[in-house]
Write an enzyme that holds these catalytic residues in place. Structure first.
Site, PDB file in Angstrom:
ATOM      1  N   GLU A  55     -44.040  -8.172 -44.684  1.00 17.93           N
ATOM      2  CA  GLU A  55     -45.296  -8.680 -45.242  1.00 17.93           C
ATOM      3  C   GLU A  55     -45.496 -10.102 -44.778  1.00 17.93           C
ATOM      4  OE1 GLU A  55     -45.871  -8.681 -49.522  1.00 17.93           O
ATOM      5  OE2 GLU A  55     -45.088  -6.649 -49.700  1.00 17.93           O
ATOM      6  N   GLU A  92     -39.112  -7.429 -52.846  1.00 20.17           N
ATOM      7  CA  GLU A  92     -38.933  -8.796 -53.349  1.00 20.17           C
ATOM      8  C   GLU A  92     -38.333  -8.888 -54.752  1.00 20.17           C
ATOM      9  OE1 GLU A  92     -42.548 -10.984 -53.152  1.00 20.17           O
ATOM     10  OE2 GLU A  92     -42.727 -10.783 -50.993  1.00 20.17           O
TER      11      GLU A  92
END
Ligand code: BGC
Length: 446
Positions: free
Chosen positions: A352, A164
């Site tokens: 995730e 991320e």
């Protein structure tokens, strides 16, 4: 007839990260990371990851849980400063061995190890030279990735370059809420550009060094809606969407930064060198989608450049998690649709997804029905995406054991296993037991 089952080869996994779990922050040869420095400041009031879940000592028991819960894959990150205490230069042999031990144990149990090269814990020694804002990060990162891929590449076949980038650049180099606590556009833009370059650089190094590697990188994404139908809010939502969902993805796909959404991104050109545009793309084998919540955006004069702000979930009368973010399982489907629309993307893994509550251990049990509910719904949407021919190849739960949730400390619990942080005693939550049963059937219906 359409299938209502997950394909046999669909991968089920769980994700953890080094700083949030390992502990052993200043022992066994590890050097300090930006998260050690950040959490040790007196102004930081949410504890620290000094011990975290003590994965360093408990890795065997934790990986055994991965196996016992019938999961296939274990995704974890390497702590750069455990391997190179000063970011570059001398290698810490004990740290290198630790990851061999983790990988070997996973393999011994028949669990596929998935390695993330960078999950936010930059060596402090590199931050002292500007960290991600310094273009030398390209050389530092290259040295680190060269080393890791040569060291572990025979055993590990799935590599994720960055976790991320928008989260660590946005929160760490623009809002100052995460390590290293830097603020403002003059930090954000160079850090973002260097992260985007490292994302593809890392991919190229893995390709070169690891035979038959499957290479991906992950993106945080949020389902963004405008506050109402007014055009100014719709435009604000387009800008927020570009920032949260397109900013790092599109350069990797060869499309450049999403300057069409807001001209402010043109400021990035200040940090671009000749040839950079050709260095930004990489032919990733898969893209990791990480989804947690929905965002509602509206026009606002602040911050300038973006001219948009978020309407907090608490003010919208919606279901919220322990971090006051909107729980919206359907948003996962919307994001999968959005990623699938890019023809360059070959495969997608949900690397995730999860939800946090302030779970309590009562009489030795954690009855987290609301988490089971979240997984049931997001699994259904995943299946729907597969039925609609989207190339979704796996789902990784965030996370195995309740851990150190960055700037939020240990209160929001995301695990399917409860952790008592004073004793490190693990207790499988009801959601973990549910998952175990669900996965025991394989070809499972949801
Ligand atoms: C990050 C994790 C984090 C999780 C929950 C993701 O953005 O990769 O490190 O704990 O979200 O907030």
């Amino acid at each position: 007839m359409k299938s209502k089952q997950f394909p046999k080869q669909f991968k089920w996994g769980v994700t953890i990260s080094s700083y949030q779990n390992e502990g052993a922050y200043n022992s066994h040869g590890k050097g300090p990371s930006i998260w050690d420095t950040f959490t040790h400041k007196t102004s930081f009031k949410k504890g620290n990851g000094n011990t975290a879940t003590d994965f360093y000592s408990n890795y065997k028991a934790d990986i055994a849980h991965v196996k016992a819960l019938n999961l296939d894959c274990f995704r974890f990150s390497l702590s750069w400063s455990r391997i190179f205490p000063l970011g570059v230069g001398d290698v810490n042999a004990e740290g290198v061995k630790f990851y061999h031990d983790v990988i070997d144990y996973a393999l011994e149990l028949g669990i596929e190890p998935w390695v993330t090269l960078y999950h936010w814990d930059l060596p402090q020694a590199l931050q002292d030279q500007g960290g991600w804002t310094n273009r030398n990060i390209l050389h530092w990162f290259e040295t680190y990735v060269e080393f890791c891929t040569k060291e572990y590449g025979l055993k590990v076949k799935t590599w994720i370059i960055l976790n991320e980038p928008m989260s660590f650049v946005g929160l760490g180099y623009y809002m100052g809420m995460h390590a290293p606590g830097k603020k403002g556009v003059s930090n954000f833009l160079p850090a973002a550009h260097h992260a985007a370059l490292c994302q593809s650089l890392g991919g190229r190094i893995v390709r070169k060094n690891v035979e038959k590697a499957s290479i991906g990188t992950t993106f945080s994404c949020s389902y963004v809606r405008p506050f109402n139908r007014r055009v100014i809010h719709k435009h604000a939502a387009v800008r927020v969407d570009a920032l949260l969902n397109r900013f790092f993805l599109e350069p990797a796909l060869g499309m450049g930064y999403p300057t069409d959404a807001f001209a402010g991104l043109n400021f990035m050109s200040k940090y671009m060198k000749p040839g950079d545009e050709e260095l930004l793309p990489f032919d990733f084998d898969f893209i990791g989608v990480q989804y947690y919540f929905k965002v509602v955006a509206k026009f606002s004069l602040l911050p300038p450049i973006l001219f948009a702000t978020e309407v907090p979930a608490e003010k919208r009368d919606v279901k919220i998690n322990a971090m006051n973010l909107e729980i919206y399982p359907k948003g996962l489907y919307k994001m999968l649709e959005k990623f699938n629309a890019y023809p360059q993307i070959k495969s997608i893994y949900i690397t995730e997804s999860g939800v946090c509550f302030e779970d309590e251990l009562i009489d030795g049990k954690v009855n987290d029905k609301n988490r089971i509910n979240y997984f049931k719904k997001t699994f259904k949407y995943t299946l729907k995406a597969i039925e609609n021919n989207m190339p979704i190849k796996g789902y990784f739960i965030w996370t195995l054991v309740d851990n150190f949730e960055w700037a939020e400390g240990i209160k929001p619990r995301f695990g399917i296993i409860h952790n008592d942080f004073s004793t490190q005693k693990r207790t499988i939550k009801k959601s973990g037991l549910w998952l175990k049963r669900f996965l025991s059937k394989r070809n499972n219906k949801i």
